[in-house]
Design a protein around this motif. Structure first.
Motif, PDB file in Angstrom:
ATOM      1  N   ALA A 624       0.811  -1.215   0.000  1.00  0.00           N
ATOM      2  CA  ALA A 624       0.000   0.000   0.000  1.00  0.00           C
ATOM      3  C   ALA A 624       0.844   1.264   0.000  1.00  0.00           C
ATOM      4  O   ALA A 624       0.531   2.243  -0.705  1.00  0.00           O
ATOM      5  CB  ALA A 624      -0.937  -0.008   1.207  1.00  0.00           C
ATOM      6  N   PHE A 625       1.934   1.279   0.767  1.00  0.00           N
ATOM      7  CA  PHE A 625       2.654   2.537   0.991  1.00  0.00           C
ATOM      8  C   PHE A 625       4.163   2.444   0.776  1.00  0.00           C
ATOM      9  O   PHE A 625       4.881   3.409   1.032  1.00  0.00           O
ATOM     10  CB  PHE A 625       2.404   3.027   2.427  1.00  0.00           C
ATOM     11  N   GLY A 626       4.669   1.302   0.305  1.00  0.00           N
ATOM     12  CA  GLY A 626       6.116   1.117   0.191  1.00  0.00           C
ATOM     13  C   GLY A 626       6.799   2.068  -0.759  1.00  0.00           C
ATOM     14  O   GLY A 626       7.998   2.327  -0.631  1.00  0.00           O
ATOM     15  N   ASP A 627       6.072   2.619  -1.733  1.00  0.00           N
ATOM     16  CA  ASP A 627       6.695   3.528  -2.698  1.00  0.00           C
ATOM     17  C   ASP A 627       6.651   4.983  -2.248  1.00  0.00           C
ATOM     18  O   ASP A 627       7.099   5.871  -2.982  1.00  0.00           O
ATOM     19  CB  ASP A 627       5.993   3.396  -4.046  1.00  0.00           C
ATOM     20  N   LEU A 628       6.124   5.244  -1.034  1.00  0.00           N
ATOM     21  CA  LEU A 628       5.977   6.616  -0.570  1.00  0.00           C
ATOM     22  C   LEU A 628       7.126   6.996   0.348  1.00  0.00           C
ATOM     23  O   LEU A 628       7.469   6.254   1.276  1.00  0.00           O
ATOM     24  CB  LEU A 628       4.653   6.797   0.174  1.00  0.00           C
ATOM     25  N   ALA A 629       7.708   8.138   0.106  1.00  0.00           N
ATOM     26  CA  ALA A 629       8.726   8.685   0.998  1.00  0.00           C
ATOM     27  C   ALA A 629       8.048   9.607   2.002  1.00  0.00           C
ATOM     28  O   ALA A 629       7.042  10.256   1.686  1.00  0.00           O
ATOM     29  CB  ALA A 629       9.774   9.455   0.203  1.00  0.00           C
ATOM     30  N   PRO A 630       8.564   9.693   3.218  1.00  0.00           N
ATOM     31  CA  PRO A 630       7.953  10.590   4.203  1.00  0.00           C
ATOM     32  C   PRO A 630       8.107  12.045   3.781  1.00  0.00           C
ATOM     33  O   PRO A 630       9.150  12.447   3.260  1.00  0.00           O
ATOM     34  CB  PRO A 630       8.729  10.290   5.486  1.00  0.00           C
ATOM     35  N   VAL A 631       7.063  12.805   3.993  1.00  0.00           N
ATOM     36  CA  VAL A 631       7.055  14.219   3.617  1.00  0.00           C
ATOM     37  C   VAL A 631       6.877  15.043   4.880  1.00  0.00           C
ATOM     38  O   VAL A 631       5.929  14.835   5.638  1.00  0.00           O
ATOM     39  CB  VAL A 631       5.919  14.522   2.622  1.00  0.00           C
ATOM     40  N   ALA A 632       7.779  15.963   5.127  1.00  0.00           N
ATOM     41  CA  ALA A 632       7.694  16.828   6.294  1.00  0.00           C
ATOM     42  C   ALA A 632       6.943  18.104   5.932  1.00  0.00           C
ATOM     43  O   ALA A 632       6.999  18.586   4.798  1.00  0.00           O
ATOM     44  CB  ALA A 632       9.091  17.169   6.810  1.00  0.00           C
ATOM     45  N   ALA A 633       6.240  18.640   6.913  1.00  0.00           N
ATOM     46  CA  ALA A 633       5.523  19.893   6.700  1.00  0.00           C
ATOM     47  C   ALA A 633       6.501  21.066   6.685  1.00  0.00           C
ATOM     48  O   ALA A 633       7.494  21.082   7.401  1.00  0.00           O
ATOM     49  CB  ALA A 633       4.491  20.089   7.806  1.00  0.00           C
ATOM     50  N   ASP A 634       6.216  22.039   5.847  1.00  0.00           N
ATOM     51  CA  ASP A 634       7.011  23.265   5.767  1.00  0.00           C
ATOM     52  C   ASP A 634       6.319  24.305   6.640  1.00  0.00           C
ATOM     53  O   ASP A 634       5.395  24.987   6.209  1.00  0.00           O
ATOM     54  CB  ASP A 634       7.091  23.730   4.313  1.00  0.00           C
ATOM     55  N   LEU A 635       6.757  24.409   7.890  1.00  0.00           N
ATOM     56  CA  LEU A 635       6.015  25.175   8.881  1.00  0.00           C
ATOM     57  C   LEU A 635       6.771  26.408   9.333  1.00  0.00           C
ATOM     58  O   LEU A 635       7.955  26.328   9.688  1.00  0.00           O
ATOM     59  CB  LEU A 635       5.731  24.293  10.104  1.00  0.00           C
ATOM     60  N   PRO A 636       6.114  27.554   9.362  1.00  0.00           N
ATOM     61  CA  PRO A 636       6.761  28.750   9.908  1.00  0.00           C
ATOM     62  C   PRO A 636       6.920  28.624  11.425  1.00  0.00           C
ATOM     63  O   PRO A 636       6.159  27.953  12.103  1.00  0.00           O
ATOM     64  CB  PRO A 636       5.781  29.874   9.547  1.00  0.00           C
ATOM     65  N   VAL A 637       7.938  29.278  11.944  1.00  0.00           N
ATOM     66  CA  VAL A 637       8.206  29.245  13.382  1.00  0.00           C
ATOM     67  C   VAL A 637       7.257  30.205  14.098  1.00  0.00           C
ATOM     68  O   VAL A 637       7.110  31.362  13.681  1.00  0.00           O
ATOM     69  CB  VAL A 637       9.672  29.640  13.666  1.00  0.00           C
ATOM     70  N   PRO A 638       6.576  29.756  15.160  1.00  0.00           N
ATOM     71  CA  PRO A 638       5.679  30.665  15.890  1.00  0.00           C
ATOM     72  C   PRO A 638       6.432  31.866  16.448  1.00  0.00           C
ATOM     73  O   PRO A 638       7.592  31.769  16.860  1.00  0.00           O
ATOM     74  CB  PRO A 638       5.126  29.789  17.018  1.00  0.00           C
ATOM     75  N   ARG A 639       5.759  33.017  16.454  1.00  0.00           N
ATOM     76  CA  ARG A 639       6.352  34.234  17.001  1.00  0.00           C
ATOM     77  C   ARG A 639       5.461  34.778  18.116  1.00  0.00           C
ATOM     78  O   ARG A 639       4.244  34.532  18.121  1.00  0.00           O
ATOM     79  CB  ARG A 639       6.495  35.310  15.917  1.00  0.00           C
ATOM     80  N   ALA A 640       6.067  35.485  19.025  1.00  0.00           N
ATOM     81  CA  ALA A 640       5.282  36.099  20.091  1.00  0.00           C
ATOM     82  C   ALA A 640       4.332  37.125  19.495  1.00  0.00           C
ATOM     83  O   ALA A 640       4.715  37.933  18.636  1.00  0.00           O
ATOM     84  CB  ALA A 640       6.211  36.762  21.102  1.00  0.00           C
ATOM     85  N   GLY A 641       3.098  37.106  19.930  1.00  0.00           N
ATOM     86  CA  GLY A 641       2.102  38.017  19.401  1.00  0.00           C
ATOM     87  C   GLY A 641       1.832  39.176  20.343  1.00  0.00           C
ATOM     88  O   GLY A 641       2.527  39.357  21.348  1.00  0.00           O
ATOM     89  N   PRO A 642       0.807  39.962  20.048  1.00  0.00           N
ATOM     90  CA  PRO A 642       0.427  41.070  20.942  1.00  0.00           C
ATOM     91  C   PRO A 642      -0.083  40.527  22.274  1.00  0.00           C
ATOM     92  O   PRO A 642      -0.464  39.362  22.383  1.00  0.00           O
ATOM     93  CB  PRO A 642      -0.680  41.777  20.162  1.00  0.00           C
ATOM     94  N   ARG A 643      -0.092  41.342  23.292  1.00  0.00           N
ATOM     95  CA  ARG A 643      -0.500  40.891  24.616  1.00  0.00           C
ATOM     96  C   ARG A 643      -1.999  40.638  24.698  1.00  0.00           C
ATOM     97  O   ARG A 643      -2.448  39.844  25.509  1.00  0.00           O
ATOM     98  CB  ARG A 643      -0.078  41.898  25.676  1.00  0.00           C
ATOM     99  N   GLU A 644      -2.787  41.333  23.871  1.00  0.00           N
ATOM    100  CA  GLU A 644      -4.241  41.104  23.889  1.00  0.00           C
ATOM    101  C   GLU A 644      -4.822  41.350  22.515  1.00  0.00           C
ATOM    102  O   GLU A 644      -4.430  42.291  21.814  1.00  0.00           O
ATOM    103  CB  GLU A 644      -4.929  42.002  24.917  1.00  0.00           C
ATOM    104  N   ILE A 645      -5.744  40.479  22.112  1.00  0.00           N
ATOM    105  CA  ILE A 645      -6.479  40.621  20.856  1.00  0.00           C
ATOM    106  C   ILE A 645      -7.961  40.569  21.199  1.00  0.00           C
ATOM    107  O   ILE A 645      -8.409  39.677  21.932  1.00  0.00           O
ATOM    108  CB  ILE A 645      -6.130  39.496  19.862  1.00  0.00           C
ATOM    109  N   ILE A 646      -8.738  41.499  20.665  1.00  0.00           N
ATOM    110  CA  ILE A 646     -10.192  41.506  20.862  1.00  0.00           C
ATOM    111  C   ILE A 646     -10.847  41.373  19.498  1.00  0.00           C
ATOM    112  O   ILE A 646     -10.559  42.141  18.573  1.00  0.00           O
ATOM    113  CB  ILE A 646     -10.656  42.794  21.559  1.00  0.00           C
ATOM    114  N   ILE A 647     -11.709  40.382  19.347  1.00  0.00           N
ATOM    115  CA  ILE A 647     -12.403  40.111  18.088  1.00  0.00           C
ATOM    116  C   ILE A 647     -13.895  40.287  18.314  1.00  0.00           C
ATOM    117  O   ILE A 647     -14.491  39.603  19.162  1.00  0.00           O
ATOM    118  CB  ILE A 647     -12.104  38.679  17.593  1.00  0.00           C
ATOM    119  N   ASP A 648     -14.512  41.189  17.581  1.00  0.00           N
ATOM    120  CA  ASP A 648     -15.950  41.411  17.660  1.00  0.00           C
ATOM    121  C   ASP A 648     -16.641  40.699  16.507  1.00  0.00           C
ATOM    122  O   ASP A 648     -16.351  40.967  15.330  1.00  0.00           O
ATOM    123  CB  ASP A 648     -16.257  42.910  17.602  1.00  0.00           C
TER     124      ASP A 648
END
Length: 824
Positions: A624-648
């Motif tokens: 079923a899967f022997g021909d598949l190579a593992p694929v890693a996600a291309d993920l951005p590094v999390p960054r510190a955000g603002p101290r508070e966000i308000i969504i209305d």
């Protein structure tokens, strides 16, 4: 075997209507597993307590279920919600477990607990490492006879109950279900909302709670089920010590009301700002003890499929299975048929575009049912439905918790024989009986039809313990030396296929079932209707298949097709998300500037768990899967955000959301353990510093969802809290204060020790089902790049010091508070 034991120790074998169950089960080839419920032993103490014990020595855990035969059906007019309110109070304190120790002592040994109130019952459960059975039994004995219900704490718990209620009101499908049931039943108390009507809950008094507790909590009204690595005779002796001297009380009688036959269609229409119209159609359906119950289960399977009969796993309905008769009539179509003591409902629910004809949808549903009434299903269609249901009965009982729940639930309904004999009763159902039963219950005039139509909602007008004397308390015991395991489950193995794709394999021979999980490096997937997708790893998705072992080859073939044809789901636009909880989930990643992960195609890893042998399945995995190579996600590094966000949001909801999120280390980082413990000290479920203050002491919220996710390279710690709008400011201030207190008053040695025990204990007790185990294994593999033994994990936990928690606290406090609220 089922034994009956009286207080003199005399034993007389009694099977009543369940004589010869093991032989009957084998006659229809229903799989006998480690949880062969027919092997449970049943005892009845002189005070009326029913005890059921099932030994499962292969597992390192034990589950306890304590059920009382009282529910929403037993509440008086004007006091709806009383049973549920009492359930909340029963998690606060007892004479021997003060100050929320009823729950905190379970957390502290790595266990889990919960309970629920339903129409016919109120039930409590614990699952713990096997050596701590005595703790669970002592808690349940205290809850039965020595519950403390201080008048001063009623208002705080009322706040938590109302907050829970308002959380449900955010979901229009739940609101519609309540409305349909209130119209479907004219007289029987099954018409009531189990959580209660708001004005009734606001009026419940301390005296109401104490009287209801004294009247309904007692041995004669209870079923106690124990499943796991235990010795039944030892359990019986300890239960006699803890419960045998309690006053028996009386069994709660079911309501005498009999709902009259429905002689015409009933309708209800609601309005809700939404993109789609929701509908629900309800029919009266047979009770669990009715001779028609097995046939009606198969009627559901022929029409729509279904998940089984474990109410604990399935409170809100089953998605319609492709290939069944109702499939394709409407979007997100589901059916619901819970087992009840008296005739209840079978419902069909879903949604349609607002431009679609409501009459046409109702007609198509009824025409499909009428065809089953006029023409019995072909033999092969009925056989497929029966096989599907028998498979679901296996999936119903994969864990000690499942087994304890089913034993207590059906014994509480006086229907344990129905549960145990169900495979044979299903085997006896004929095509003609399917048509007869469908015709008796599913005629057009027997419908109650409800709609939530998209549009502006109407604007409402403004509107102006004492414990029973239970005698001397028995002393606590040290943690039990649990019986040694028999045929202990082998540790998981990791193999790489020819293309390099890792397969994490765990043989789990305790249930004749299996689970396949394929991790995909993208946030979401569009899949065919036969597959499910979830995200056990942050910023990934997984393609999942639950199946019986004999279907492995076909499942792998189908899984490959689904994997190669799956397409990324379109990212949700924040502006299109009106549900506060869903909007908060998006905001967590927005605050860390990560967003949805891109689609790279392929798979990252595979997890396979179940009653399988690796040597036998490896060639099939290779194909079923022997021909598949593992694929890693291309993920951005999390960054510190603002101290508070308000969504209305554009439209107001019954409940707002308050959240906190911070970038955190992955499990491969040594600081991960300290971060996990710090989050535990702050909040875990209903407890922790924040949970105790917000829930138990102030009644500001119902629950706090504390979560720690990782994607292998980074992590995310978060809190999600549903809050009534009027309490949002107070809860925001409390959250800020408790975060500051982590720095001002660092975790004590006691808090750290409890966090260690909880983390190590949950490693043992948390994942039991094949689905849960596959998620845990694949999450650890991604997070660490390897699998740890339980011993290595425990050693790493023990090595953490209070200083380590203090050291990571500044980074933990550098997160973002998020508020999602209605228009201001």
């Amino acid at each position: 075997m089922i034994d009956r034991v009286n207080e003199t120790g005399m034993t007389a074998r009694r099977r009543r209507s369940v004589v010869g169950l093991t032989l009957l089960l084998s006659a229809v080839s229903w799989p006998v597993t480690a949880f062969d419920l027919a092997e449970a032993r049943q005892f009845r103490l002189d005070n009326g307590l029913t005890l059921i014990v099932l030994e499962a020595p292969e597992l390192p855990v034990v589950s306890v279920q304590a059920l009382y035969r009282v529910g929403a059906r037993n509440e008086d007019v004007g006091r709806t919600g009383l049973t549920h309110f009492l359930e909340h109070m029963a998690f606060r304190a007892s004479e021997n477990f003060p100050d929320t120790e009823v729950v905190s002592s379970i957390y502290a040994v790595g266990g889990e607990w919960h309970g629920y109130t339903w129409l016919d019952q109120i039930t409590f459960f614990e699952t713990l490492p096997a050596g701590h059975l005595d703790l669970a039994l002592r808690i349940e004995a205290d809850r039965m006879a020595r519950l403390v219900i201080p008048a001063a704490e009623v208002e705080a718990e009322r706040g938590a109950v109302l907050t829970e209620m308002h959380g449900y009101e955010n979901d229009p499908a739940i609101v519609l279900n309540d409305a349909v049931l209130a119209v479907s039943f004219l007289q029987h108390p099954y018409r009531n909302n189990t959580i209660g009507w708001e004005s009734d809950v606001e009026a419940i008094s301390h005296d109401d709670l104490v009287e209801f507790y004294r009247r309904c909590f007692g041995p004669a009204n209870a079923v106690l089920a124990v499943v796991g690595r235990v010795d039944a005779d030892v359990v019986l002796e300890r239960v006699r010590e803890l419960f045998g001297g309690l006053p028996g009380g009386e069994r709660t009688a079911p309501p005498p009301t009999v709902e009259p036959p429905q002689t015409g269609v009933r309708r209800i229409e609601l309005r809700e700002p939404a993109d789609r119209n929701l509908f629900e159609v309800a029919y009266r359906a047979p009770a669990v003890g009715d001779p028609d119950y097995p046939a009606f289960l198969l009627v559901q399977q022929v029409l729509a499929g279904g998940r089984g009969i474990n109410f604990g796993q399935n409170e809100f309905g089953d998605a319609v299975v492709p290939g069944t008769r109702l499939a394709g009539i409407a979007a997100d179509l589901r059916t619901w048929y819970p087992p009840q003591a008296a005739p209840y409902v079978f419902t069909i629910a879903g949604s349609v575009d607002p431009a679609a004809s409501t009459a046409e949808l109702e007609g198509r549903l009824q025409e499909t049912i009428d065809l089953l009434v006029t023409a019995p299903p072909p033999i092969d269609e009925l056989a497929a439905a029966r096989r599907r249901l028998l498979d679901e009965l296996v999936f119903d009982i994969e864990t000690t918790e499942d087994a304890a729940h089913q034993l207590a639930f059906f014994a509480g309904l006086d229907a344990l024989d129905v549960l145990l004999e169900l495979p044979n009763r299903l085997a006896a159902v004929t095509p003609a009986e399917i048509s007869r039963v469908a015709g008796e219950y599913l005629r057009p005039h027997q419908r109650t039809i409800g709609w939530v139509l998209a549009g502006p909602a109407p604007v409402p007008a403004p509107t102006a313990v004492v414990a029973a004397d239970a005698g001397e308390t028995l002393a606590a015991r040290e943690p039990d030396a649990a019986p040694p395991p028999l045929d202990a489950v082998a540790p998981p193995r990791v193999v790489r296929l020819s293309g390099g794709l890792p397969v994490i394999f765990q043989r789990q021979p305790l249930s004749p079932a299996a689970y396949l999980r394929i991790l995909v490096p993208t946030t979401g997937l569009e899949l065919d209707a036969e597959s499910t997708a979830s995200s056990p790893v942050w910023r990934h998705a997984s393609v999942n298949f639950r199946f019986r072992p004999q279907a492995l080859e076909e499942t792998l073939r189908r899984a490959r097709e689904v994997l190669l044809s799956a397409t990324p789901a379109a990212p949700l636009s924040p502006a299109d998300v009106g549900d506060p909880a869903a909007r908060l989930a998006l905001a967590f990643d927005e605050a860390l500037a990560v967003g949805p992960s891109p689609a790279n195609g392929g798979a990252t890893a595979v997890a396979l768990v179940g009653d399988l042998e690796l040597d036998e399945v490896l060639p099939m995995l290779e194909t079923a899967f022997g021909d598949l190579a593992p694929v890693a996600a291309d993920l951005p590094v999390p960054r510190a955000g603002p101290r508070e966000i308000i969504i209305d949001l554009a439209a107001a909801k019954a409940q707002d959301q308050l959240g906190y999120v911070v970038a955190a280390p992955p499990p491969s980082d040594p600081d991960w353990y300290a971060w996990r413990m710090l989050l535990w000290v702050l909040s875990h479920g209903y407890e922790g510093r924040l949970g105790v203050e917000a829930i138990s002491r102030r009644g500001l919220v119902y629950y706090i969802d504390a979560e720690y996710l990782n994607d292998g390279s980074s992590g995310r710690a978060s809190l999600a809290i549903g809050v009534d709008p009027a309490k949002l400011g107070t809860m925001r201030d409390l959250l800020a204060g408790e975060l500051r207190r982590l720095a001002e008053a660092p975790p004590t040695a006691t808090e750290v020790a409890e966090a260690k025990a909880a983390l190590a204990g949950r490693r043992i007790s948390a994942a039991q089902s094949n689905e849960e185990i596959s998620a845990e294994l694949i999450e650890e593999w991604v997070g660490r790049g390897r699998l740890l033994s339980d011993e290595a994990f425990a050693a790493a936990v023990v090595a953490v010091s209070p200083h380590d928690l203090e050291r990571v606290t500044p980074a933990f406090l550098a997160g973002t508070t998020i508020i999602v609220r209605g228009p201001q």
